[in-house]
Structures are given as structure tokens and as C-alpha cells.
Design an enzyme around this catalytic site. Structure first.
Site, short mmCIF file in Angstrom:
data_model
loop_
_atom_site.label_atom_id
_atom_site.label_comp_id
_atom_site.label_asym_id
_atom_site.label_seq_id
_atom_site.Cartn_x
_atom_site.Cartn_y
_atom_site.Cartn_z
CD GLN A 83 -2.99 -1.15 2.23
OE1 GLN A 83 -2.77 -0.57 3.29
NE2 GLN A 83 -4.10 -1.86 2.03
CB SER A 91 -5.58 -6.75 3.17
OG SER A 91 -6.78 -6.32 2.53
N GLY A 92 -8.09 -8.79 4.23
CA GLY A 92 -9.11 -9.72 3.78
C GLY A 92 -9.54 -9.48 2.35
CB SER A 93 -10.68 -6.47 0.48
OG SER A 93 -9.59 -5.60 0.65
CG ASP A 249 -11.30 -1.14 2.78
OD1 ASP A 249 -11.70 -1.37 1.62
OD2 ASP A 249 -10.76 -1.99 3.50
CB CYS A 253 -12.35 -3.63 6.31
SG CYS A 253 -10.68 -3.63 6.95
N GLY A 254 -11.89 -7.09 5.59
CA GLY A 254 -11.84 -8.42 6.20
C GLY A 254 -11.09 -8.48 7.52
CB THR A 255 -7.70 -7.42 8.62
OG1 THR A 255 -7.69 -6.20 7.87
CG2 THR A 255 -6.90 -8.48 7.87
#
Length: 344
Positions: A83, A91-93, A249, A253-255
Site C-alpha cells: 500500500q 488484508s481480507g479484501s 476502504d 474490510c476483512g481484517t
């Protein structure tokens, strides 16, 4: 035109959040483990990260995922999230984008109706289960790393909003989770700029007042993001994660959803088998499920499963040349926001 040196990328998004995947041409990154490789990028040589995440080859609202060979025998592939500020643990996504890219490109063989993909990340092993049909990934479920609450209702002093309460939790990276009404706002698209700037301001203030250190992962000792949290009438959690230098985001946001699940578990509000819907600022949804419990460094922890979908929308080839006058990239405050000087 000389294309002897180039990077090949698949353009992927997950619920609107762009997570491009480098599938060819990247240099070898030194390190015995994926965490070592991430630390090498952050501490020794960040030229690749800057090349692919800054203008003129990139924009502020995106990430780039570096595919690398796994460093552990039980993984099918490895990846590191790049990033604008640094390389991140997980990062989940972006993980959903990577799984979609691996399977739909044929890099990892797709099995229908379900393919299991094991990913080596700096945060640990992620087991992904992709629902597949007709050569497409219809959804991806991630068994994330153990997530735990570091502190609940920690009071923070702020010049703008007075004393506010935050939850500090780890969901693959460290989060400060703030109920959005404490900053006099709500999570809707019209408030994205305000929330982005508020989140970056809070991140700086919280980092001055709160110290974190993961008990098992070396070098993981900072709060990566501030996530604003709202509650929906249908029981869903509205999320808005803010990222340097000042954006939000697009995905749920997965995390961050994993970190929030850890706070719910710490408060006794969920048990194994319970699910919650996480809804983003633009209405995209993930499902967050508690599939087990464990402990991390003596802290009670939950094992989250995050489910969402990625979408490949294009391909990209970047020419690498020492003569490029902006090989190191640049960022301007007209599009990257007033906090652009905080970038690494």
C-alpha cells in the site's frame, strides 16, 4: 519499444476495493519467511512498493498484491500487501482478490464446486475456500489468523472531539475501532472525505497514547488503521476503515471485520458459530463468522471466517525502466489528501 523488464498484473476488485495482483516480472524478495520478506520491503528496499502504488502508475484508492513463492511447505502460494504507506501483514479484501486471481488465471488449479487454497502471509497461514462454477470464483471464504482484543473502551484525549473511547484489536493487523457517532458523523458516501481525515488524525493521536506489540509476530508493533463502526437496524455492522494518506476502504474490510469480531467475543456478545454481516460505506457486504476460539500470548482469541467475492476486470503491463523520471513515484495532495506528507 523495449519490454525486456516489465510487471504483469491482473486488475481485481473485492466489493469495490481495488487489489491488483502482480502475477509476473517481480524481483525476488530476500527473507526466510513471509514476515522477513515484508520487513525487508519496509526496512531495506521499498522501491517495488513505491513503483506500483504511487502515481503515475497508480492512484490512492487501491492496493497491489505481490505474489511470491511460499516459504512454508503447507502453502500453495504466498503474497504481501503493498500500500501507499508500507507493506502490510494481511488484508481480507486483498486476500480474496489474490485467491480469485490465482484460480481464474489457472496459476492454481480450480476444482469445482470448491477449491481450497492455502496462502502464506506475513500474518500466518490463511486457508481459503473458493466456491467455483464454470471457471469463475463465486465467493471466497477466508479462515483468518487468530484475532484478539488488546483493549476495550480505551479512553483517548483528542483536541477536536474531546475524550473518546476506542477498542484496540488485532485481526491480521492492529486496529483502533471507533464508534462513528463519537466524531459526530455517520458512515455514508457523502462523509468519506471527513471520515478519511478524521481517521488519519485519530491514528496519530492514538499511536501517541497506546502501545501495541504482537506477542508472536516480530516487528508488529503499530496500529495500522482506524476503523469507524456503526450499527445498522438489521443488526449488521457498518464499517469504514481509513488508510494513509487519507482515504477510506471501499470494501467492508476483512481484517477489520475480524478485529471487530474479536471485540464482540471479548465482550461476550458472540459465541462459536455466530455470524455478523459487515457492510461497507458503499453497501458491499462480508460475512464474519466465529469458527473457533484459541489463545494468543495468553489473550483469549477468536478464529474468524470472512466470506466475500472478488472480480477480475482487466490486465495490466507496467514497463520497468531506469530512465523513467518518476520510477519512485509521487503523490499530490489534490487527490491524495492533505496528509500526503505522512507517506513512507
Amino acid at each position: 519499444m523495449n519490454w525486456d523488464r516489465s510487471l504483469d498484473l491482473l486488475e481485481v476488485h473485492c466489493q469495490g476495493e481495488i487489489g491488483k495482483v502482480i502475477v509476473g516480472g517481480a524481483p525476488e524478495i530476500p527473507g526466510a519467511t513471509m514476515l522477513d520478506k515484508m520487513n525487508y520491503i519496509n526496512q531495506i528496499d521499498d522501491s517495488l512498493r513505491r513503483f506500483v502504488t504511487f502515481e503515475p502508475r497508480a492512484s490512492v484508492a487501491m492496493s497491489v498484491n505481490l505474489l511470491v513463492a511460499p516459504t512454508r511447505p503447507d502453502a500453495d502460494a504466498g503474497f504481501i500487501v503493498l500500500q501507499a504507506d508500507r507493506a502490510h501483514l494481511m488484508s481480507g479484501s486483498n486476500c480474496i482478490c489474490v485467491v480469485t486471481a490465482l484460480l481464474e488465471s489457472g496459476t492454481v488449479a480450480m476444482q469445482e464446486p470448491e477449491t481450497v487454497v492455502r496462502l502464506d502471509t506475513p500474518a500466518g497461514l490463511i486457508v481459503a475456500r473458493a466456491t467455483c462454477r464454470d471457471g469463475r470464483c463465486l465467493s471466497v471464504s477466508l479462515d483468518n489468523v487468530a484475532s484478539f482484543a488488546e483493549a476495550l473502551d480505551r479512553e483517548i484525549e483528542t483536541p477536536r472531539w474531546g475524550r473518546i473511547r476506542v477498542d484496540i484489536a488485532f485481526g491480521g493487523v492492529y486496529y483502533a475501532i471507533v464508534d462513528v457517532d463519537q466524531v459526530g458523523s455517520e458512515i455514508v458516501p457523502a462523509n468519506a472525505r471527513y471520515l478519511a481525515e478524521a481517521g488519519i488524525e485519530l491514528k496519530s493521536l492514538i499511536s501517541e497514547q497506546v502501545t501495541v506489540k504482537h506477542p508472536e509476530l516480530s516487528g508488529v508493533d503499530e496500529i495500522a488503521y482506524v476503523m469507524f463502526r456503526g450499527r445498522e437496524p438489521d443488526g449488521a455492522v457498518r464499517t469504514c476503515t481509513t488508510l494513509k494518506p487519507g482515504r477510506v476502504d471501499r470494501s467492508p474490510c476483512g481484517t477489520g471485520s475480524s478485529a471487530n469480531l474479536a471485540t464482540l467475543y471479548a465482550r461476550g456478545e458472540i459465541a462459536v458459530g455466530d455470524r455478523r454481516t459487515s457492510r461497507s460505506i458503499i453497501g458491499g457486504e462480508f460475512t464474519a463468522e466465529a469458527i473457533g476460539v484459541t489463545a494468543v500470548g495468553g489473550r483469549p482469541a477468536v478464529l474468524p471466517r470472512i466470506t466475500g467475492r472478488g472480480w477480475i476486470y482487466g490486465r495490466e503491463r507496467l514497463r520497468v525502466s531506469d530512465e523513467d523520471p518518476f520510477r519512485s513515484g509521487f503523490a499530490l495532495s489534490d487527490s491524495w489528501g492533505p496528509q500526503v506528507d505522512q507517506l513512507g
